[in-house]
Design an enzyme around this catalytic site. Structure first.
Site, short mmCIF file in Angstrom:
data_model
loop_
_atom_site.label_atom_id
_atom_site.label_comp_id
_atom_site.label_asym_id
_atom_site.label_seq_id
_atom_site.Cartn_x
_atom_site.Cartn_y
_atom_site.Cartn_z
N GLY A 60 0.78 -1.24 0.00
CA GLY A 60 0.00 0.00 0.00
C GLY A 60 0.82 1.29 0.00
N GLY A 61 2.15 1.17 -0.01
CA GLY A 61 2.98 2.38 0.05
C GLY A 61 3.26 3.02 -1.29
N THR A 62 2.98 2.30 -2.38
CA THR A 62 3.35 2.80 -3.71
C THR A 62 2.22 2.53 -4.71
N ARG A 76 7.48 -4.28 2.46
CA ARG A 76 8.76 -4.57 3.11
C ARG A 76 9.47 -3.30 3.56
N TYR A 95 -3.74 -11.27 -17.86
CA TYR A 95 -3.08 -12.49 -18.33
C TYR A 95 -3.20 -13.64 -17.32
N PRO A 151 -3.29 -1.99 -18.39
CA PRO A 151 -2.17 -1.10 -18.07
C PRO A 151 -2.56 0.18 -17.34
C1 HXC Z 1 16.24 -12.44 -14.15
C2 HXC Z 1 16.06 -11.80 -11.92
C3 HXC Z 1 15.72 -10.48 -12.31
C4 HXC Z 1 15.65 -10.18 -13.72
C5 HXC Z 1 15.72 -10.59 -10.15
N1 HXC Z 1 16.06 -11.81 -10.58
N2 HXC Z 1 15.50 -9.75 -11.18
N3 HXC Z 1 16.31 -12.77 -12.81
N4 HXC Z 1 15.91 -11.19 -14.60
N5 HXC Z 1 15.33 -8.97 -14.16
C6 HXC Z 1 16.39 -12.98 -9.77
C7 HXC Z 1 17.56 -12.75 -8.83
O1 HXC Z 1 18.81 -12.93 -9.48
C8 HXC Z 1 17.29 -13.84 -7.78
O2 HXC Z 1 17.62 -15.12 -8.25
C9 HXC Z 1 15.77 -13.84 -7.68
O3 HXC Z 1 15.28 -13.27 -8.90
C10 HXC Z 1 15.25 -13.02 -6.52
O4 HXC Z 1 15.79 -11.70 -6.66
P1 HXC Z 1 15.96 -10.74 -5.41
O5 HXC Z 1 16.39 -9.42 -5.92
O6 HXC Z 1 16.80 -11.42 -4.36
O7 HXC Z 1 14.46 -10.76 -4.84
P2 HXC Z 1 13.68 -9.75 -3.98
O8 HXC Z 1 14.60 -8.80 -3.26
O9 HXC Z 1 12.71 -10.54 -3.19
O10 HXC Z 1 12.89 -8.84 -5.07
C11 HXC Z 1 11.80 -9.32 -5.76
C12 HXC Z 1 11.75 -8.80 -7.20
C13 HXC Z 1 11.86 -7.25 -7.24
C14 HXC Z 1 10.42 -9.28 -7.77
C15 HXC Z 1 12.89 -9.40 -7.99
O11 HXC Z 1 11.73 -6.79 -8.58
C16 HXC Z 1 10.84 -6.57 -6.39
O12 HXC Z 1 11.07 -6.30 -5.20
N6 HXC Z 1 9.63 -6.25 -6.93
C17 HXC Z 1 8.51 -5.65 -6.18
C18 HXC Z 1 7.71 -4.65 -6.96
C19 HXC Z 1 7.28 -5.09 -8.33
O13 HXC Z 1 7.78 -6.05 -8.89
N7 HXC Z 1 6.30 -4.34 -8.88
C20 HXC Z 1 5.77 -4.59 -10.18
C21 HXC Z 1 4.46 -5.26 -10.11
S1 HXC Z 1 3.78 -5.06 -11.71
P3 HXC Z 1 19.03 -15.86 -7.88
O14 HXC Z 1 18.95 -17.20 -8.52
O15 HXC Z 1 20.11 -14.98 -8.48
O16 HXC Z 1 19.08 -15.91 -6.38
C22 HXC Z 1 2.70 -6.25 -12.09
C23 HXC Z 1 1.84 -5.79 -13.27
C24 HXC Z 1 1.42 -6.81 -14.23
O17 HXC Z 1 2.62 -7.26 -11.49
C25 HXC Z 1 0.66 -6.29 -15.45
C26 HXC Z 1 1.13 -5.02 -16.10
C27 HXC Z 1 0.36 -4.57 -17.29
P1 NAP Z 2 4.21 -1.41 -7.33
O1 NAP Z 2 4.07 0.05 -7.02
O2 NAP Z 2 5.56 -1.95 -7.57
O3 NAP Z 2 3.48 -2.21 -6.16
C1 NAP Z 2 3.89 -3.44 -5.67
C2 NAP Z 2 3.95 -3.35 -4.16
O4 NAP Z 2 4.16 -4.64 -3.61
C3 NAP Z 2 5.07 -2.45 -3.65
O5 NAP Z 2 4.52 -1.50 -2.75
C4 NAP Z 2 6.00 -3.40 -2.90
O6 NAP Z 2 6.55 -2.74 -1.76
C5 NAP Z 2 5.05 -4.53 -2.52
N1 NAP Z 2 5.74 -5.79 -2.32
C6 NAP Z 2 6.56 -6.44 -3.18
N2 NAP Z 2 7.04 -7.55 -2.63
C7 NAP Z 2 6.48 -7.63 -1.39
C8 NAP Z 2 6.58 -8.56 -0.33
N3 NAP Z 2 7.35 -9.65 -0.42
N4 NAP Z 2 5.87 -8.32 0.80
C9 NAP Z 2 5.10 -7.23 0.91
N5 NAP Z 2 4.97 -6.32 -0.05
C10 NAP Z 2 5.65 -6.52 -1.20
O7 NAP Z 2 3.35 -1.79 -8.63
P2 NAP Z 2 1.83 -1.52 -9.03
O8 NAP Z 2 1.81 -1.34 -10.49
O9 NAP Z 2 1.23 -0.51 -8.15
O10 NAP Z 2 1.16 -2.95 -8.74
C11 NAP Z 2 0.14 -3.11 -7.77
C12 NAP Z 2 -0.70 -4.34 -8.11
O11 NAP Z 2 -1.38 -4.13 -9.34
C13 NAP Z 2 0.08 -5.62 -8.27
O12 NAP Z 2 -0.67 -6.70 -7.76
C14 NAP Z 2 0.20 -5.75 -9.76
O13 NAP Z 2 0.40 -7.09 -10.17
C15 NAP Z 2 -1.15 -5.26 -10.17
N6 NAP Z 2 -1.27 -4.83 -11.57
C16 NAP Z 2 -0.67 -3.70 -11.98
C17 NAP Z 2 -0.86 -3.29 -13.29
C18 NAP Z 2 -0.26 -2.01 -13.80
O14 NAP Z 2 -0.43 -1.70 -14.97
N7 NAP Z 2 0.41 -1.23 -12.97
C19 NAP Z 2 -1.61 -4.07 -14.17
C20 NAP Z 2 -2.19 -5.24 -13.70
C21 NAP Z 2 -2.04 -5.61 -12.40
P3 NAP Z 2 7.99 -3.14 -1.11
O15 NAP Z 2 8.97 -3.17 -2.20
O16 NAP Z 2 8.18 -2.06 -0.08
O17 NAP Z 2 7.78 -4.47 -0.44
#
Ligand code: HXC
Ligand code: NAP
Length: 291
Positions: free
Chosen positions: A22-24, A46, A154, A197
């Site tokens: 909920g922070g972003t 986190r 998807y 999106p």
């Molecule tokens: C290949 C990757 C990678 C990349 C990380 N890894 N990024 N591998 N390509 N780009 C690998 C790392 O090497 C590691 O594997 C493993 O993934 C875990 O990475 P960590 O960095 O240790 O994990 P962690 O700190 O838990 O971070 C999780 C994360 C990071 C998912 C990788 O991006 C994150 O914190 N994301 C949170 C926010 C987020 O993703 N928001 C977007 C949601 S959008 P190894 O083997 O090296 O240990 C969404 C929208 C969908 O869902 C629809 C849109 C239209």
């Molecule tokens: P975002 O800002 O990156 O939001 C993801 C959030 O999840 C961050 O606040 C992140 O905070 C938190 N998070 C990640 N790993 C976590 C963990 N292990 N524990 C607790 N919190 C964690 O991206 P967003 O676009 O707003 O996405 C929000 C939701 O919408 C997601 O479910 C995404 O799949 C969905 N969605 C987004 C889109 C789009 O177009 N943006 C489209 C379809 C669906 P920390 O890093 O602080 O943990």
């Protein structure tokens, strides 16, 4: 385009809502609107520093009360801690919004097993952990409540290059429909939103890095020729959580401007054919009659 608040004042008054992630991004937008509608809000993720900053911004903008709690949704004990702190601060909890997610684009064969499971753990196991902890509490207390899950389009179709996310969101979709039936008898409604999106920093940095944002412009994939506005999503989420949606249970509501259907229809790409060519094609297809 309607980009204003939708529900009447105080539509969520007296409700306490927990928003994971909920922070972003979208979680922040939805949480801010819940506050404007009179809810108490708990935001978790986190990064406690990010949450605290957001909580101050939200309270200043809305005058509402926000509790910011660090919680990695992959860790069940941390989720139980959120539940306990929420009850301590607000006395009860009425809704859980499973919004936290992790994602990045990659050819699947380039992923390590840990990379694959880290996405599954955040999205699927995280949503399961939260739903289980809160659901057990509501069932024990005989309290009606609601769970809202954020999936994606998807989750229905699958998608190349985001396979761990597609698997995990598909699992959350199955959980949504399953629990809607199993927990309906406890007065717990379970629904999901499948957004198309909606630009956010978190998603765009990981899904459209570098010049991919221009090359792969989502606007061009959407029949309405635009991306979503955060308030549009917030309006839908607030409605689904509110008592106005009291008979909606087990639904997955798509909000994507028609994007996924555009990709699905076999002939939808024919939009590229200019108007004047349709006369020629009409002549040709008509003359094919009887052949
Ligand atoms: C290949 C990757 C990678 C990349 C990380 N890894 N990024 N591998 N390509 N780009 C690998 C790392 O090497 C590691 O594997 C493993 O993934 C875990 O990475 P960590 O960095 O240790 O994990 P962690 O700190 O838990 O971070 C999780 C994360 C990071 C998912 C990788 O991006 C994150 O914190 N994301 C949170 C926010 C987020 O993703 N928001 C977007 C949601 S959008 P190894 O083997 O090296 O240990 C969404 C929208 C969908 O869902 C629809 C849109 C239209
Ligand atoms: P975002 O800002 O990156 O939001 C993801 C959030 O999840 C961050 O606040 C992140 O905070 C938190 N998070 C990640 N790993 C976590 C963990 N292990 N524990 C607790 N919190 C964690 O991206 P967003 O676009 O707003 O996405 C929000 C939701 O919408 C997601 O479910 C995404 O799949 C969905 N969605 C987004 C889109 C789009 O177009 N943006 C489209 C379809 C669906 P920390 O890093 O602080 O943990």
């Amino acid at each position: 385009m309607y980009n204003e608040p939708m529900l009447r004042d105080d539509a969520l008054k007296g409700k306490t809502i927990v928003v994971t992630g909920g922070g972003t991004g979208l979680g922040k937008a939805m949480g801010t609107y819940f506050l404007k509608l009179g809810a108490n809000l708990v935001i978790t993720s986190r990064k406690l520093d990010v949450l605290r900053q957001t909580a101050v911004e939200m309270e200043t903008e809305t005058g509402g009360k926000v509790l910011a709690l660090a919680c990695d949704v992959r860790e069940y004990e941390q989720v139980e801690h959120v539940l306990a702190e929420t009850l301590k601060t607000f006395g009860k909890v009425d809704a859980l919004l499973n919004n936290a997610a992790g994602n990045f684009i990659s050819p699947t064969e380039r992923l390590s097993a840990n990379a694959f499971s880290s996405i599954i753990d955040i999205v699927l196991k995280g949503s399961v952990n939260c739903t289980l902890a809160f659901g057990k509490h509501w069932i024990k207390e005989k309290q009606s409540a609601t769970v809202l899950n954020i999936v994606t389009t998807y989750a229905f179709t699958g998608s190349a290059y985001v396979v761990p996310s597609a698997c995990a969101k598909g699992g959350v979709l199955a959980m949504t429909r399953s629990l809607a039936v199993e927990w309906g008898k406890y007065g717990i409604r379970t629904n999901a939103i499948a957004p198309g999106p909606f630009p956010t920093k978190g998603a765009w940095e990981r899904l459209l890095p570098g010049d991919l944002a221009e090359k792969f412009d989502f606007k061009n994939r959407v029949p309405l020729k635009r991306v979503g506005e955060h308030q549009e999503l917030a309006n839908l989420a607030a409605f689904l959580i509110s008592d106005f949606a009291g008979y909606i249970n087990g639904e997955i509501i798509t909000i994507d401007g028609g994007e996924w259907l555009q990709g699905a229809g076999q002939f939808n790409g024919m939009e590229a054919i200019p108007d004047e060519m349709w006369d020629t094609f009409a002549q040709m297809t008509r003359s094919a009659k009887g052949s």
